[in-house]
Design a protein around this motif. Structure first.
Motif, mmCIF file in Angstrom:
data_model
loop_
_atom_site.group_PDB
_atom_site.id
_atom_site.type_symbol
_atom_site.label_atom_id
_atom_site.label_comp_id
_atom_site.label_asym_id
_atom_site.label_seq_id
_atom_site.Cartn_x
_atom_site.Cartn_y
_atom_site.Cartn_z
ATOM 1 N N LYS A 60 9.541 3.305 17.306
ATOM 2 C CA LYS A 60 10.381 4.421 17.755
ATOM 3 C C LYS A 60 10.510 5.526 16.704
ATOM 4 C CE LYS A 60 14.609 1.992 16.344
ATOM 5 N NZ LYS A 60 14.912 2.843 15.198
ATOM 6 N N ASP A 61 10.255 5.184 15.410
ATOM 7 C CA ASP A 61 10.360 6.176 14.343
ATOM 8 C C ASP A 61 9.070 6.942 14.103
ATOM 9 O OD1 ASP A 61 13.048 5.575 13.717
ATOM 10 O OD2 ASP A 61 12.375 3.761 12.659
ATOM 11 N N GLY A 62 7.997 6.548 14.777
ATOM 12 C CA GLY A 62 6.724 7.245 14.606
ATOM 13 C C GLY A 62 5.637 6.323 14.096
ATOM 14 N N LYS A 63 4.589 6.909 13.558
ATOM 15 C CA LYS A 63 3.420 6.173 13.077
ATOM 16 C C LYS A 63 3.566 5.885 11.585
ATOM 17 C CE LYS A 63 -1.610 6.708 12.621
ATOM 18 N NZ LYS A 63 -2.750 7.610 12.884
ATOM 19 N N ALA A 64 3.459 4.622 11.215
ATOM 20 C CA ALA A 64 3.550 4.209 9.813
ATOM 21 C C ALA A 64 2.204 3.667 9.363
ATOM 22 C CB ALA A 64 4.626 3.146 9.634
ATOM 23 N N VAL A 65 1.705 4.187 8.249
ATOM 24 C CA VAL A 65 0.408 3.788 7.714
ATOM 25 C C VAL A 65 0.628 2.809 6.566
ATOM 26 C CG1 VAL A 65 -1.754 4.614 6.695
ATOM 27 C CG2 VAL A 65 -0.509 6.039 8.327
ATOM 28 N N PHE A 66 -0.216 1.783 6.466
ATOM 29 C CA PHE A 66 -0.053 0.810 5.392
ATOM 30 C C PHE A 66 -1.396 0.202 5.006
ATOM 31 C CE2 PHE A 66 0.787 -1.203 9.460
ATOM 32 C CZ PHE A 66 0.011 -2.360 9.422
ATOM 33 N N PHE A 67 -1.381 -0.470 3.853
ATOM 34 C CA PHE A 67 -2.553 -1.093 3.256
ATOM 35 C C PHE A 67 -2.680 -2.506 3.810
ATOM 36 C CE2 PHE A 67 -4.263 -3.277 -0.706
ATOM 37 C CZ PHE A 67 -5.552 -2.789 -0.555
ATOM 38 N N SER A 68 -3.830 -2.867 4.356
ATOM 39 C CA SER A 68 -3.992 -4.169 4.978
ATOM 40 C C SER A 68 -5.403 -4.693 4.746
ATOM 41 C CB SER A 68 -3.708 -4.072 6.488
ATOM 42 O OG SER A 68 -3.928 -5.313 7.123
ATOM 43 N N VAL A 69 -5.532 -5.777 3.962
ATOM 44 C CA VAL A 69 -6.840 -6.376 3.701
ATOM 45 C C VAL A 69 -6.700 -7.889 3.639
ATOM 46 C CG1 VAL A 69 -7.759 -4.413 2.409
ATOM 47 C CG2 VAL A 69 -6.548 -6.233 1.192
ATOM 48 N N ASP A 70 -7.800 -8.576 3.838
ATOM 49 C CA ASP A 70 -7.898 -10.003 3.556
ATOM 50 C C ASP A 70 -8.518 -10.103 2.170
ATOM 51 O OD1 ASP A 70 -8.474 -12.656 3.266
ATOM 52 O OD2 ASP A 70 -9.281 -12.945 5.279
ATOM 53 N N SER A 71 -7.707 -10.439 1.164
ATOM 54 C CA SER A 71 -8.170 -10.378 -0.224
ATOM 55 C C SER A 71 -9.317 -11.342 -0.495
ATOM 56 C CB SER A 71 -7.011 -10.661 -1.181
ATOM 57 O OG SER A 71 -6.507 -11.972 -0.987
ATOM 58 N N ARG A 72 -9.508 -12.341 0.368
ATOM 59 C CA ARG A 72 -10.604 -13.293 0.161
ATOM 60 C C ARG A 72 -11.951 -12.699 0.541
ATOM 61 N NH1 ARG A 72 -8.354 -17.791 4.051
ATOM 62 N NH2 ARG A 72 -8.207 -15.855 5.258
#
Length: 423
Positions: A60-72
């Motif tokens: 509801k607050d909008g689009k949030a961007v974030f860092f997402s990886v599988d470190s393996r």
């Protein structure tokens, strides 16, 4: 102003990455420190570095961007790319390669000899080349001597410059550099070396537990290690409230702590204001300003050494040791539990009591720090006591809440309070 991937101030981009990519998960609408255009430009820079490592969600607050990886599944820490986007002038980059090219033959040269070679052998090939003045060259050479890129020796009344004679051929250090770049908190140094030498690009390591976000704090860590080495006091600019306000505190840096459980890094320092040892999270430090040298630095180091046997994590409480004791029932076939106790006891002790009973005890400044670790032994705990009864109460309140959620059967064996009542 035109958009550029390069940045002049790393602290600025680090702030964006910390708030939006790593920890904040804020949406564009929640960002009020700068204009929306500034947010968009910084977001585009980060996306150009991280590429497929970026994700987003909508609410509801909008689009949030974030860092997402599988470190393996990633061979290199993608956050190191942010350190390779520093802006530079044309003279800076040209002078860097010209100097290394001149000195590549191994012959030492004076500053006037270098300047003459630059003018006649390099700049003369360009019609509108900007001349390099001797003060600029002197500053660049001093910078390179300080970091060990160039060696200097005095011959008569003049200094001569050359590439270091003991320069190491890095190809033989391939695996060491690859490991260092991913595991060391200053691993970005290894990442730069891997970029320079194509033969060092073999990826031979895979990591189960990796703390990629160390990369964002590299600059702060380097400044703090420099202050520790020089025994200097510092002024720390700390991240403040959500509105962006920062606060400044004086500190005498003593040691860096890196958590192998949670992945956070902390500075242990003496606070001149509070007159005691205190801890600061590195990801909350915006900038480090060097101050004067501390004359009685060794005394503060001794104070930390005295306190360490009573510090479980990063809290000193009120400098009054609290006694905490846990009695465990461990079946003979579960010897790995005893091994784990020995391995993870830190400043505590582990004693066999017979009849498959084991006792863990510790004298710590803040017993509350042990609670998350103690909970991992639920199902084997016979009793838990602490000189601070509020810690006991907190533990059993948490257990009661877990029992209400998951039921008694989840824990296998019966548990007992310190008074012998079955839980």
């Amino acid at each position: 102003m035109a958009y550029s991937e390069l940045v002049k101030d790393y602290n600025r981009i680090r702030g964006y990455m910390r708030q939006f990519i790593a920890y904040g998960f804020r949406s564009r609408n929640e960002f009020g420190a700068k204009s929306a255009r500034s947010y968009d430009n910084e977001k585009r820079r980060v996306e150009s570095w991280l590429g497929e490592s970026m994700s987003f969600r909508r609410d509801k607050d909008g689009k949030a961007v974030f860092f997402s990886v599988d470190s393996r599944r990633i061979p290199r820490n993608p956050l190191h790319k942010s350190w390779k986007a520093a802006s530079f002038t044309r003279n800076d980059i040209a002078l860097h390669f010209i100097l290394l090219d001149i000195l590549a033959d191994g012959q030492p040269r004076t500053i006037t000899g270098l300047l003459e070679s630059i003018d006649k052998e390099y700049l003369a090939a360009f019609e509108n080349a900007e001349p390099i003045d001797i003060s600029t060259l002197r500053k660049k050479l001093k910078e390179y001597v300080d970091i060990g890129l160039v060696a200097t020796a005095k011959q008569g009344k003049q200094y001569q410059y050359s590439l270091p004679a003991d320069a190491v051929h890095l190809a033989g250090w391939q695996n060491a550099i690859s490991f260092f770049s991913e595991e060391n908190p200053l691993g970005v140094v290894g990442s730069f070396l891997l970029d320079k030498y194509e033969t060092l690009r073999n990826d031979v390591f895979t990591f189960k537990h990796r703390y990629l976000l160390f990369a964002l704090d590299t600059g702060v860590l380097l400044d703090l290690l420099t202050a520790i080495h020089a025994q200097r006091q510092v002024e720390l600019e700390m991240a403040g409230s959500k509105n962006g306000d920062a606060r400044r505190v004086a500190a005498i840096p003593l040691r860096i702590y890196s958590s192998t459980q949670g992945g956070r890094q902390y500075l242990s320092a003496f606070s001149p204001q509070r007159k005691e040892i205190t801890f600061f999270r590195l990801d909350s430090i915006i900038k480090v300003k060097m101050l004067e040298r501390t004359s009685d630095y060794e005394a503060y180091q001794r104070q930390l050494e005295t306190a360490m046997p009573h510090i479980w994590g990063v809290s000193v409480g009120r400098y009054k040791p609290q006694h905490i004791e846990m009695l465990l029932s461990v079946n003979p076939q579960d010897s790995h539990i005893v091994s784990r106790l020995e391995r993870e006891k830190r400043c505590g002790t582990v004693e066999p009591l017979g009849d498959n009973r084991w006792r863990f005890s510790a004298e710590v400044y803040d017993a509350r720090e042990l609670l998350p670790w103690l909970r991992t032994f639920i199902g084997r705990i016979v009793s838990l006591t602490c000189s601070d009864k509020t810690v006991e109460d907190q533990f059993w309140a948490d257990f009661t809440a877990l029992e209400a959620l998951y039921g008694e059967a989840m824990y296998g064996e019966a548990l007992y309070r310190g008074d012998g009542d079955v839980v």
